[in-house]
Design an enzyme around this catalytic site. Structure first.
Site, mmCIF file in Angstrom:
data_model
loop_
_atom_site.group_PDB
_atom_site.id
_atom_site.type_symbol
_atom_site.label_atom_id
_atom_site.label_comp_id
_atom_site.label_asym_id
_atom_site.label_seq_id
_atom_site.Cartn_x
_atom_site.Cartn_y
_atom_site.Cartn_z
ATOM 1 N N ASN A 212 0.847 -1.198 0.000
ATOM 2 C CA ASN A 212 0.000 0.000 0.000
ATOM 3 C C ASN A 212 0.878 1.242 0.000
ATOM 4 O OD1 ASN A 212 0.446 0.908 2.848
ATOM 5 N ND2 ASN A 212 -0.368 -1.132 3.249
ATOM 6 N N LYS A 294 9.029 -17.529 -9.413
ATOM 7 C CA LYS A 294 8.268 -16.467 -10.074
ATOM 8 C C LYS A 294 7.157 -17.059 -10.946
ATOM 9 C CE LYS A 294 8.751 -12.534 -13.098
ATOM 10 N NZ LYS A 294 9.372 -12.122 -14.343
ATOM 11 N N PRO A 312 -3.513 -11.143 10.770
ATOM 12 C CA PRO A 312 -3.852 -10.824 12.163
ATOM 13 C C PRO A 312 -4.007 -9.323 12.317
ATOM 14 C CG PRO A 312 -1.522 -11.378 11.943
ATOM 15 C CD PRO A 312 -2.163 -11.667 10.619
ATOM 16 N N ASP A 313 -4.882 -8.910 13.215
ATOM 17 C CA ASP A 313 -5.032 -7.486 13.512
ATOM 18 C C ASP A 313 -4.128 -7.160 14.698
ATOM 19 O OD1 ASP A 313 -5.896 -4.953 14.495
ATOM 20 O OD2 ASP A 313 -7.683 -5.180 13.253
ATOM 21 N N ILE A 314 -3.058 -6.434 14.418
ATOM 22 C CA ILE A 314 -2.033 -6.195 15.447
ATOM 23 C C ILE A 314 -2.581 -5.281 16.546
ATOM 24 C CG2 ILE A 314 0.284 -5.241 15.815
ATOM 25 C CD1 ILE A 314 0.722 -6.089 12.765
ATOM 26 N N LYS A 346 -14.576 1.816 14.281
ATOM 27 C CA LYS A 346 -13.277 1.138 14.377
ATOM 28 C C LYS A 346 -12.746 1.190 15.815
ATOM 29 C CE LYS A 346 -11.001 1.351 10.483
ATOM 30 N NZ LYS A 346 -10.278 1.971 9.376
ATOM 31 N N LYS A 350 -11.720 -2.163 17.820
ATOM 32 C CA LYS A 350 -10.320 -2.513 18.078
ATOM 33 C C LYS A 350 -10.006 -2.622 19.569
ATOM 34 C CE LYS A 350 -8.805 -1.856 13.699
ATOM 35 N NZ LYS A 350 -7.840 -2.593 12.888
HETATM 36 N N1 CTP Z 1 -4.156 -2.408 12.092
HETATM 37 C C1 CTP Z 1 -3.396 -3.430 12.601
HETATM 38 N N2 CTP Z 1 -3.411 -4.653 12.017
HETATM 39 C C2 CTP Z 1 -4.170 -4.883 10.926
HETATM 40 C C3 CTP Z 1 -4.963 -3.840 10.381
HETATM 41 C C4 CTP Z 1 -4.918 -2.600 10.976
HETATM 42 O O1 CTP Z 1 -2.692 -3.213 13.596
HETATM 43 N N3 CTP Z 1 -4.168 -6.070 10.385
HETATM 44 C C5 CTP Z 1 -4.166 -1.114 12.791
HETATM 45 C C6 CTP Z 1 -3.542 0.042 12.043
HETATM 46 O O2 CTP Z 1 -2.184 0.159 12.366
HETATM 47 C C7 CTP Z 1 -4.347 1.224 12.580
HETATM 48 C C8 CTP Z 1 -5.722 0.605 12.823
HETATM 49 O O3 CTP Z 1 -5.520 -0.782 12.966
HETATM 50 O O4 CTP Z 1 -3.868 1.660 13.827
HETATM 51 C C9 CTP Z 1 -6.736 0.864 11.746
HETATM 52 O O5 CTP Z 1 -6.210 0.542 10.497
HETATM 53 P P1 CTP Z 1 -7.053 0.822 9.180
HETATM 54 O O6 CTP Z 1 -6.246 0.373 8.008
HETATM 55 O O7 CTP Z 1 -7.589 2.202 9.218
HETATM 56 O O8 CTP Z 1 -8.313 -0.110 9.398
HETATM 57 P P2 CTP Z 1 -8.572 -1.615 9.211
HETATM 58 O O9 CTP Z 1 -8.555 -2.289 10.535
HETATM 59 O O10 CTP Z 1 -7.638 -2.172 8.200
HETATM 60 O O11 CTP Z 1 -10.072 -1.608 8.683
HETATM 61 P P3 CTP Z 1 -10.630 -1.148 7.232
HETATM 62 O O12 CTP Z 1 -9.631 -1.663 6.217
HETATM 63 O O13 CTP Z 1 -11.932 -1.841 7.176
HETATM 64 O O14 CTP Z 1 -10.753 0.339 7.235
#
Ligand code: CTP
Length: 411
Positions: A212, A294, A312-314, A346, A350
């Site tokens: 990204n 590749k 995973p969502d950190i 969010k 979270k």
């Molecule tokens: N984040 C994280 N781990 C992930 C996704 C997000 O730690 N796998 C954290 C980001 O560092 C930020 C927060 O969650 O602090 C929100 O990230 P954002 O990209 O805005 O949201 P998402 O959780 O990815 O949700 P969406 O894509 O639906 O907006």
């Protein structure tokens, strides 16, 4: 009480702007606090004030010439930097910022700055349009990313008759910034902080990945601001072009899974984390399988299908209650629309303590030097509160956030 500046050696570089006359008062104030002040006056600076007044106030010879054959001025570009505890550039003109950012060494001041690994405090002063110019903004951002400190400019009536940002910071503010640098009493001393920054790259095969647009500028600036306030900071960062900030333990990773692992091992170390700030733009999904070789175009008649699996969502993991949970967990919300509504949802999802919402998209947020933040917290009665900050540079936002964190810990 002895000033924190007593017996410090400060190198003051005075470049050529009308605000140069104010540096005479700065020399006087620094001397009053017991600092030894050495001065370099550029050719431009000497158009506004004389070497004689600078040397009379500093009590030292003034350095002006890169190629001087006078005994004490010889090799000044090496010696002056080596002996300084802090280099102050005040006023720093647009030209001086450009030279510093691009590594020019065509006069004594720029040669000293290039031949130096010492901390630098920059006090810019110039016409407001020069200050706002993308070239100047890029130059100051480069210098900040390299660890330079900045004070000002402030806004008001400028010498050119225009109104706007570009005035040399007030002397009290310059002195406060110098004191802050030397201050032993850094308000986050003894606090451990973890910051995530940058994008994650999720490999498809050895050459391709899902990524990204995150530049890491905001997360890196936060890590620097926390260190400046005395915290012990670990930065876990995805791939960026930014240098590792001074004084920060930096761990470079590529994928979300690696970022989680690095964060968890940082959280497991003692003493426990006080602060975690998740500023990284973590990829929500990764390819379910990664090819070890590749992928070739010719191997199939149709393009390969990419099956994704969730990462995973950190932030949510760090926010879970438990003995390892930091006292203050802060997340970001990158939104392209309905910023407040999406960010509030969010925030609840979270489980973090604060959330900084910002608008991202074409020319907003990612990769930019400026940002606009709404800070979402929960009031003691459980209601959400929104506090929208003025648009500012990512460094200023980092400093504002660090100040909020200091207030949190001071109760
Ligand atoms: N984040 C994280 N781990 C992930 C996704 C997000 O730690 N796998 C954290 C980001 O560092 C930020 C927060 O969650 O602090 C929100 O990230 P954002 O990209 O805005 O949201 P998402 O959780 O990815 O949700 P969406 O894509 O639906 O907006």
């Amino acid at each position: 009480m002895t000033s924190a500046l007593a017996s410090r050696t400060l190198l003051l570089i005075i470049s050529g702007g009308i605000a140069a006359y104010k540096s005479l008062d700065l020399i006087r104030r620094l001397k009053e606090e017991g600092a030894e002040v050495r001065c370099i006056l550029t050719e431009g600076g000497a158009q506004f004030i004389t070497p004689l007044s600078v040397s009379a106030l500093s009590g030292q010879s003034v350095f002006t010439d890169l190629f001087s054959d006078q005994e004490e001025q010889r090799l000044a570009h090496i010696r002056l930097s080596r002996e300084a505890d802090l280099i102050i550039v005040a006023p720093a003109t647009a030209n001086m910022l450009a030279k510093m950012a691009h590594g020019l060494a065509d006069n004594l001041a720029s040669a000293v700055l290039l031949a130096s690994n010492k901390p630098i405090l920059i006090a810019p002063a110039m016409n407001n349009i020069m200050w706002q110019h993308p070239a100047t903004q890029a130059n100051i951002a480069t210098l900040r990313a390299r660890g330079a400190y900045q004070v000002g400019p402030s806004s008001g009536m400028l010498a050119c008759g225009e109104q706007g940002a570009g005035r040399l910071a007030e002397l009290d503010d310059i002195l406060a910034a110098i004191h802050n640098f030397f201050s032993k009493n850094k308000p986050l001393t003894g606090r451990r902080a973890l910051v995530t920054s940058g994008p994650t790259f999720e490999p498809i095969d050895p050459v391709r990945f899902l990524g990204n647009r995150s530049s890491g500028k905001q997360g890196h600036a936060i890590a620097s601001a926390l260190v400046t306030m005395g915290a012990e900071v670990t930065l876990v960062t995805g791939p960026t072009s930014l240098p590792a900030p001074n004084g920060v333990t930096t761990i470079s990773i590529e994928t979300a899974q690696d970022m989680l692992q690095a964060c968890q091992s940082c959280a497991a170390q003692m003493p426990p984390l006080d602060i975690a700030i998740c500023a990284a733009a973590v990829a929500d999904w990764r390819p379910e399988t990664t090819s070890t070789s590749k992928l070739k175009k010719g191997e199939s008649t149709s393009p390969p299908a990419l099956t994704l699996t969730e990462n995973p969502d950190i932030l949510a993991t760090i926010s879970q209650p438990g003995t390892l949970r930091p006292k203050l967990v802060i997340g970001f919300a990158a939104e392209t629309d309905h910023v407040t509504e999406n960010a509030q949802a969010k925030f609840t999802r979270k489980g973090c303590d604060w959330l900084l919402a910002n608008l991202v998209g074409a020319n907003k947020g990612f990769g930019q030097d400026n940002n606009q933040i709404t800070l979402i917290k929960r009031a003691p009665d459980g209601a959400m509160t929104n506090d929208t900050w003025p648009a500012a540079s990512k460094h200023e936002i980092a400093e504002t956030l660090a100040t909020h964190i200091v207030h949190f810990f001071e109760g």
